[in-house]
Motif scaffolding. Sequence first.
Motif, PDB file in Angstrom:
ATOM      1  N   ALA A 204     -11.308   8.107  40.375  1.00  0.00           N
ATOM      2  CA  ALA A 204     -11.542   9.052  39.299  1.00  0.00           C
ATOM      3  C   ALA A 204     -12.803   8.406  38.453  1.00  0.00           C
ATOM      4  O   ALA A 204     -13.674   9.350  37.930  1.00  0.00           O
ATOM      5  N   ARG A 205     -12.911   6.990  38.105  1.00  0.00           N
ATOM      6  CA  ARG A 205     -13.952   6.599  37.573  1.00  0.00           C
ATOM      7  C   ARG A 205     -15.270   6.593  38.392  1.00  0.00           C
ATOM      8  O   ARG A 205     -16.433   6.977  37.746  1.00  0.00           O
ATOM      9  N   GLY A 206     -15.079   6.576  39.567  1.00  0.00           N
ATOM     10  CA  GLY A 206     -16.373   6.634  40.452  1.00  0.00           C
ATOM     11  C   GLY A 206     -17.028   8.026  40.285  1.00  0.00           C
ATOM     12  O   GLY A 206     -18.286   8.250  40.322  1.00  0.00           O
ATOM     13  N   ALA A 207     -15.912   9.165  40.365  1.00  0.00           N
ATOM     14  CA  ALA A 207     -16.629  10.433  40.435  1.00  0.00           C
ATOM     15  C   ALA A 207     -17.096  10.776  38.887  1.00  0.00           C
ATOM     16  O   ALA A 207     -18.079  11.332  38.815  1.00  0.00           O
ATOM     17  N   SER A 208     -16.452  10.011  37.895  1.00  0.00           N
ATOM     18  CA  SER A 208     -17.059  10.442  36.481  1.00  0.00           C
ATOM     19  C   SER A 208     -18.438   9.907  36.511  1.00  0.00           C
ATOM     20  O   SER A 208     -19.426  10.445  35.701  1.00  0.00           O
ATOM     21  N   LEU A 209     -18.599   8.693  37.031  1.00  0.00           N
ATOM     22  CA  LEU A 209     -19.755   7.815  36.807  1.00  0.00           C
ATOM     23  C   LEU A 209     -20.912   8.839  37.679  1.00  0.00           C
ATOM     24  O   LEU A 209     -21.958   8.789  37.121  1.00  0.00           O
ATOM     25  N   THR A 210     -20.491   9.116  38.647  1.00  0.00           N
ATOM     26  CA  THR A 210     -21.527  10.027  39.701  1.00  0.00           C
ATOM     27  C   THR A 210     -21.971  11.212  39.043  1.00  0.00           C
ATOM     28  O   THR A 210     -23.321  11.650  38.968  1.00  0.00           O
ATOM     29  N   SER A 211     -21.043  11.930  38.195  1.00  0.00           N
ATOM     30  CA  SER A 211     -21.459  13.156  37.760  1.00  0.00           C
ATOM     31  C   SER A 211     -22.091  12.994  36.514  1.00  0.00           C
ATOM     32  O   SER A 211     -23.107  13.857  35.978  1.00  0.00           O
ATOM     33  N   SER A 212     -21.988  12.017  35.742  1.00  0.00           N
ATOM     34  CA  SER A 212     -22.815  11.563  34.546  1.00  0.00           C
ATOM     35  C   SER A 212     -23.909  11.136  34.844  1.00  0.00           C
ATOM     36  O   SER A 212     -25.015  11.152  33.938  1.00  0.00           O
ATOM     37  N   ALA A 213     -24.333  10.583  36.092  1.00  0.00           N
ATOM     38  CA  ALA A 213     -25.757  10.012  36.474  1.00  0.00           C
ATOM     39  C   ALA A 213     -26.475  11.025  36.957  1.00  0.00           C
ATOM     40  O   ALA A 213     -27.735  10.900  37.115  1.00  0.00           O
ATOM     41  N   ARG A 214     -26.151  12.256  37.372  1.00  0.00           N
ATOM     42  CA  ARG A 214     -27.033  13.280  37.750  1.00  0.00           C
ATOM     43  C   ARG A 214     -27.899  13.898  36.490  1.00  0.00           C
ATOM     44  O   ARG A 214     -27.270  14.030  35.655  1.00  0.00           O
ATOM     45  N   PRO A 215     -29.018  13.977  36.644  1.00  0.00           N
ATOM     46  CA  PRO A 215     -29.970  14.514  35.912  1.00  0.00           C
ATOM     47  C   PRO A 215     -29.534  15.764  35.535  1.00  0.00           C
ATOM     48  O   PRO A 215     -29.421  16.897  36.386  1.00  0.00           O
ATOM     49  N   SER A 216     -29.487  16.086  34.243  1.00  0.00           N
ATOM     50  CA  SER A 216     -29.143  17.601  33.870  1.00  0.00           C
ATOM     51  C   SER A 216     -30.227  18.433  33.486  1.00  0.00           C
ATOM     52  O   SER A 216     -30.937  18.094  32.367  1.00  0.00           O
ATOM     53  N   VAL A 217     -30.673  18.963  34.420  1.00  0.00           N
ATOM     54  CA  VAL A 217     -32.259  19.820  34.438  1.00  0.00           C
ATOM     55  C   VAL A 217     -31.563  21.344  34.126  1.00  0.00           C
ATOM     56  O   VAL A 217     -30.913  21.878  35.043  1.00  0.00           O
ATOM     57  N   PRO A 218     -32.251  21.976  33.147  1.00  0.00           N
ATOM     58  CA  PRO A 218     -31.904  23.275  33.065  1.00  0.00           C
ATOM     59  C   PRO A 218     -32.288  24.065  34.191  1.00  0.00           C
ATOM     60  O   PRO A 218     -33.233  23.902  34.929  1.00  0.00           O
ATOM     61  N   ARG A 219     -31.476  25.137  34.650  1.00  0.00           N
ATOM     62  CA  ARG A 219     -31.618  25.891  35.744  1.00  0.00           C
ATOM     63  C   ARG A 219     -32.812  26.580  35.699  1.00  0.00           C
ATOM     64  O   ARG A 219     -33.750  26.587  36.673  1.00  0.00           O
TER      65      ARG A 219
END
Length: 79
Positions: free
Chosen positions: A54-69
């Motif tokens: 769960a922590r790994g998944a959370s870290l992975t998703s928060s590390a992705r750059p959030s670029v507007p579509r």
Amino acid sequence: MDGGSLSAASRTLRTPLPTVSRRVSDLEAHLGAQLLVRTSRKLTLTEAGETFVARGASLTSSARPSVPREASITNRAAN
């Protein structure tokens, strides 16, 4: 652990089964916690394993750059 076995993980990763098994054991030793319960029939996560995933998944998703579509589409169109 979607595959339910180290063999499935080995096939998915295209990595020899002994290597996958050794890496899991090394990670457990490093963390000082058992992550998986291995039996001849199945593989299940321990409570520590569930927390780790769960922590790994959370870290992975928060590390992705959030670029507007829109920016992503604009950049592709410009190239």
